[in-house]
Write an enzyme that holds these catalytic residues in place. Structure first.
Site, PDB file in Angstrom:
ATOM      1  N   ASP A 121      72.764  59.368  79.230  1.00  0.00           N
ATOM      2  CA  ASP A 121      71.983  60.439  78.629  1.00  0.00           C
ATOM      3  C   ASP A 121      72.917  61.600  78.330  1.00  0.00           C
ATOM      4  OD1 ASP A 121      72.265  61.200  81.429  1.00  0.00           O
ATOM      5  OD2 ASP A 121      70.865  62.789  80.920  1.00  0.00           O
ATOM      6  N   SER A 122      72.421  62.607  77.618  1.00  0.00           N
ATOM      7  CA  SER A 122      73.311  63.693  77.171  1.00  0.00           C
ATOM      8  C   SER A 122      73.526  64.751  78.251  1.00  0.00           C
ATOM      9  CB  SER A 122      72.699  64.383  75.949  1.00  0.00           C
ATOM     10  OG  SER A 122      71.582  65.172  76.383  1.00  0.00           O
ATOM     11  N   GLY A 123      72.685  64.725  79.284  1.00  0.00           N
ATOM     12  CA  GLY A 123      72.780  65.752  80.328  1.00  0.00           C
ATOM     13  C   GLY A 123      71.804  66.889  80.112  1.00  0.00           C
ATOM     14  N   GLY A 124      71.352  67.092  78.894  1.00  0.00           N
ATOM     15  CA  GLY A 124      70.493  68.235  78.582  1.00  0.00           C
ATOM     16  C   GLY A 124      69.185  68.245  79.338  1.00  0.00           C
ATOM     17  N   GLN A 182      62.271  64.717  67.981  1.00  0.00           N
ATOM     18  CA  GLN A 182      61.418  65.653  68.684  1.00  0.00           C
ATOM     19  C   GLN A 182      60.211  65.977  67.782  1.00  0.00           C
ATOM     20  OE1 GLN A 182      61.665  66.589  71.821  1.00  0.00           O
ATOM     21  NE2 GLN A 182      63.676  65.727  72.262  1.00  0.00           N
ATOM     22  N   GLY A 215      60.710  64.065  73.855  1.00  0.00           N
ATOM     23  CA  GLY A 215      59.602  65.003  73.879  1.00  0.00           C
ATOM     24  C   GLY A 215      58.276  64.390  74.285  1.00  0.00           C
ATOM     25  N   CYS A 263      55.855  36.325  92.280  1.00  0.00           N
ATOM     26  CA  CYS A 263      57.151  36.972  92.007  1.00  0.00           C
ATOM     27  C   CYS A 263      58.312  36.152  92.562  1.00  0.00           C
ATOM     28  CB  CYS A 263      57.164  38.377  92.630  1.00  0.00           C
ATOM     29  SG  CYS A 263      58.705  39.276  92.338  1.00  0.00           S
ATOM     30  N   CYS A 277      59.773  38.963  97.825  1.00  0.00           N
ATOM     31  CA  CYS A 277      58.539  38.167  97.803  1.00  0.00           C
ATOM     32  C   CYS A 277      58.760  36.735  98.267  1.00  0.00           C
ATOM     33  CB  CYS A 277      57.956  38.150  96.387  1.00  0.00           C
ATOM     34  SG  CYS A 277      57.440  39.780  95.849  1.00  0.00           S
ATOM     35  N   HIS A 299      62.258  44.363  94.204  1.00  0.00           N
ATOM     36  CA  HIS A 299      60.975  43.823  93.723  1.00  0.00           C
ATOM     37  C   HIS A 299      60.505  44.550  92.459  1.00  0.00           C
ATOM     38  CE1 HIS A 299      56.923  42.433  93.297  1.00  0.00           C
ATOM     39  NE2 HIS A 299      56.582  43.724  93.201  1.00  0.00           N
TER      40      HIS A 299
HETATM   41  O1  LIG Z   1      63.179  64.502  74.892  1.00  0.00           O
HETATM   42  C1  LIG Z   1      63.954  64.036  75.738  1.00  0.00           C
HETATM   43  N1  LIG Z   1      65.296  64.154  75.564  1.00  0.00           N
HETATM   44  C2  LIG Z   1      66.168  63.661  76.506  1.00  0.00           C
HETATM   45  N2  LIG Z   1      65.786  63.061  77.623  1.00  0.00           N
HETATM   46  C3  LIG Z   1      64.444  62.916  77.874  1.00  0.00           C
HETATM   47  C4  LIG Z   1      64.022  62.312  79.090  1.00  0.00           C
HETATM   48  C5  LIG Z   1      65.028  61.786  80.114  1.00  0.00           C
HETATM   49  C6  LIG Z   1      65.096  60.254  80.009  1.00  0.00           C
HETATM   50  N3  LIG Z   1      65.707  59.676  81.233  1.00  0.00           N
HETATM   51  C7  LIG Z   1      67.064  60.122  81.501  1.00  0.00           C
HETATM   52  C8  LIG Z   1      67.552  59.588  82.822  1.00  0.00           C
HETATM   53  C9  LIG Z   1      69.053  59.762  82.887  1.00  0.00           C
HETATM   54  C10 LIG Z   1      69.603  59.239  84.193  1.00  0.00           C
HETATM   55  C11 LIG Z   1      68.926  59.896  85.388  1.00  0.00           C
HETATM   56  C12 LIG Z   1      67.426  59.818  85.322  1.00  0.00           C
HETATM   57  C13 LIG Z   1      66.848  60.270  83.988  1.00  0.00           C
HETATM   58  C14 LIG Z   1      62.647  62.206  79.344  1.00  0.00           C
HETATM   59  N4  LIG Z   1      61.971  61.743  80.433  1.00  0.00           N
HETATM   60  C15 LIG Z   1      60.658  61.905  80.159  1.00  0.00           C
HETATM   61  N5  LIG Z   1      59.652  61.588  81.017  1.00  0.00           N
HETATM   62  C16 LIG Z   1      59.932  61.122  82.370  1.00  0.00           C
HETATM   63  C17 LIG Z   1      60.185  62.259  83.277  1.00  0.00           C
HETATM   64  C18 LIG Z   1      61.000  62.271  84.350  1.00  0.00           C
HETATM   65  C19 LIG Z   1      61.026  63.510  85.028  1.00  0.00           C
HETATM   66  C20 LIG Z   1      60.221  64.449  84.455  1.00  0.00           C
HETATM   67  S1  LIG Z   1      59.452  63.790  83.084  1.00  0.00           S
HETATM   68  N6  LIG Z   1      60.455  62.438  78.936  1.00  0.00           N
HETATM   69  C21 LIG Z   1      61.693  62.650  78.410  1.00  0.00           C
HETATM   70  C22 LIG Z   1      62.099  63.235  77.205  1.00  0.00           C
HETATM   71  C23 LIG Z   1      63.474  63.389  76.940  1.00  0.00           C
HETATM   72 ZN   LIG Z   2      58.901  40.494  94.224  1.00  0.00          ZN
END
Ligand SMILES: O=c1[nH]cnc2c(CCNCC3CCCCC3)c3[nH]c(NCc4cccs4)nc3cc12
Ligand SMILES: [Zn+2]
Length: 374
Positions: free
Chosen positions: A94-97, A191, A218, A306, A311, A337
């Protein structure tokens, strides 16, 4: 022989659902696919061979955590994330943002990026589209995510519009900073909150920039399944047909089924791993809380259908005992699991799309889930 170029191979349809394959420098991913989350360069409580045994072909790496500890340059010097965490298959970072906004303290967003303090030691850091893309390159991510802002829900249309347009500017800067390599790809993130016109504008903006895949951001931020599905319906229709679509942060099993039916190919969610560690098990008959005392004398497997070690080799009574005793083995077995259940659900969806029986699969899934645990 791994196909050198990054490409998405469309193998079939059933309604809006697609069967596909993503070819990458680190191997092939059959879609629809679920990507387990590997936060600090590990899928918590799992060895890489155990993650592979669940059927997972691609995992998520986490830019926010890794840039803070052990540091992106260090992982790069040590040969990249595949070597570091001993996962030879594709890795999407992911981008970190998103995590800056949900984990860090004292963060300040501006048009150029975000400045924040580490939740670990309070040190100051800055993420911009360029730095995020560079960090993901240092990690040697197979798939790099554009730096975006996840628009909160609910947001007024004007707020959602300016937030989306900022993300589109950041998407262009992310793309310009991306170092193109054979078998590697970068995904833009759509978005626009729950507004169809903004979703369409965002999808068109990203398609004009051109990415190897498109994420739908989003969503899964509190809008509920109905509004999420409505947003999906409009967004998948305006995304390029020949590129993978990745719905971020989704979801529970019924989210996955409904989203695959609406044309989504890739998913990530912390639910199976995080809730598994709290004792929540996902089964064909819905979720089961293994900490509940009703299991203490139950010699049956958690899910008799499973194939996973938890299981096949242990009873509900034993899993209950492990969770109540806070034993590490409990975390390992429930995580294994849940990830196996998620992978088998995705395999079932792929088979149903291939056979043109997705409607029947969906009806059977919903009937079984409604049955509840016995
Ligand atoms: O627009 C978005 N832009 C960037 N990332 C988003 C993420 C994080 C996706 N998982 C990253 C992972 C990277 C590695 C570590 C774990 C996350 C989202 N997660 C959720 N819902 C689930 C949600 C989780 C927590 C609050 S809402 N909606 C999201 C929307 C966006
Ligand atoms: Zn199982």
């Amino acid at each position: 022989m791994t196909d050198p170029a990054f490409r998405f191979e469309l193998l079939g349809h059933d309604g809006a659902a697609r069967l596909g394959r993503v070819h990458t420098a680190h191997g092939v991913v059959d879609t629809p696919t679920f990507m387990p989350v590997g936060t600090a360069a590990t899928v918590k409580a799992m060895k890489p061979e155990d993650v592979a045994a669940t059927g997972a072909q691609i995992v998520l790496g986490n830019t926010y955590h890794l840039m803070l500890r052990p540091g992106a340059e260090r992982v790069g010097r040590l040969g990249g994330l595949h070597r570091f965490m001993n996962w030879p298959g594709p890795i999407l970072t992911d981008s970190g943002g998103f995590q800056v906004m949900s984990l860090s303290k004292l963060r300040r967003m501006d048009k150029d990026g975000v400045t924040f303090r580490s939740h670990l030691d309070g040190s100051e850091h800055r993420l911009t589209p360029e730095r995020s893309t560079e960090i993901q390159h240092l990690l040697d991510a197979t798939i790099t995510m554009a730096f975006d802002e996840c628009t909160p829900f609910p947001s007024e249309p004007e707020v959602a519009a300016s937030s989306m347009r900022l993300s589109m500017a950041w998407a262009k800067r992310s793309r310009d900073a991306f170092v193109a390599r054979q078998g590697y790809g970068q995904f833009g993130i759509v978005q626009g909150s729950v507004y169809p016109d903004l979703r369409a504008e965002s999808a068109a903006a990203l398609a004009a920039i051109g990415f190897e895949g498109y994420a739908i951001g989003g969503l899964a931020v509190g809008e509920g399944q109905e509004r999420m599905f409505a947003a999906l319906d409009v967004t998948t229709q305006v995304l390029p047909e020949d590129r993978p679509r990745y719905l971020m942060g989704v979801g529970k099993p019924s989210d996955l089924v409904g989203s695959v039916r609406r044309g989504v190919d890739m998913f990530d969610c912390v639910l199976p791993t995080r809730s598994g560690r709290t004792g929540q098990a996902f089964t064909r008959r819905g979720t089961v809380n293994m900490r509940n005392a009703r299991h203490q004398d139950d010699g049956r497997p958690l899910d008799e259908a499973c194939r996973c070690p938890a299981c096949r080799q242990y009873s509900r009574a034993y899993l209950h005992h492990l969770m109540r005793s806070e034993e590490v083995l409990g975390l390992m077995l429930l995580t294994t699991h849940n990830l196996t259940y998620y992978q088998d659900l995705m395999a079932g969806l792929r088979g149903a799309i291939a056979a043109g029986t997705l409607d029947a699969f969906t009806a059977a899934f919903e009937a079984e889930q409604a049955q509840g645990d016995i």
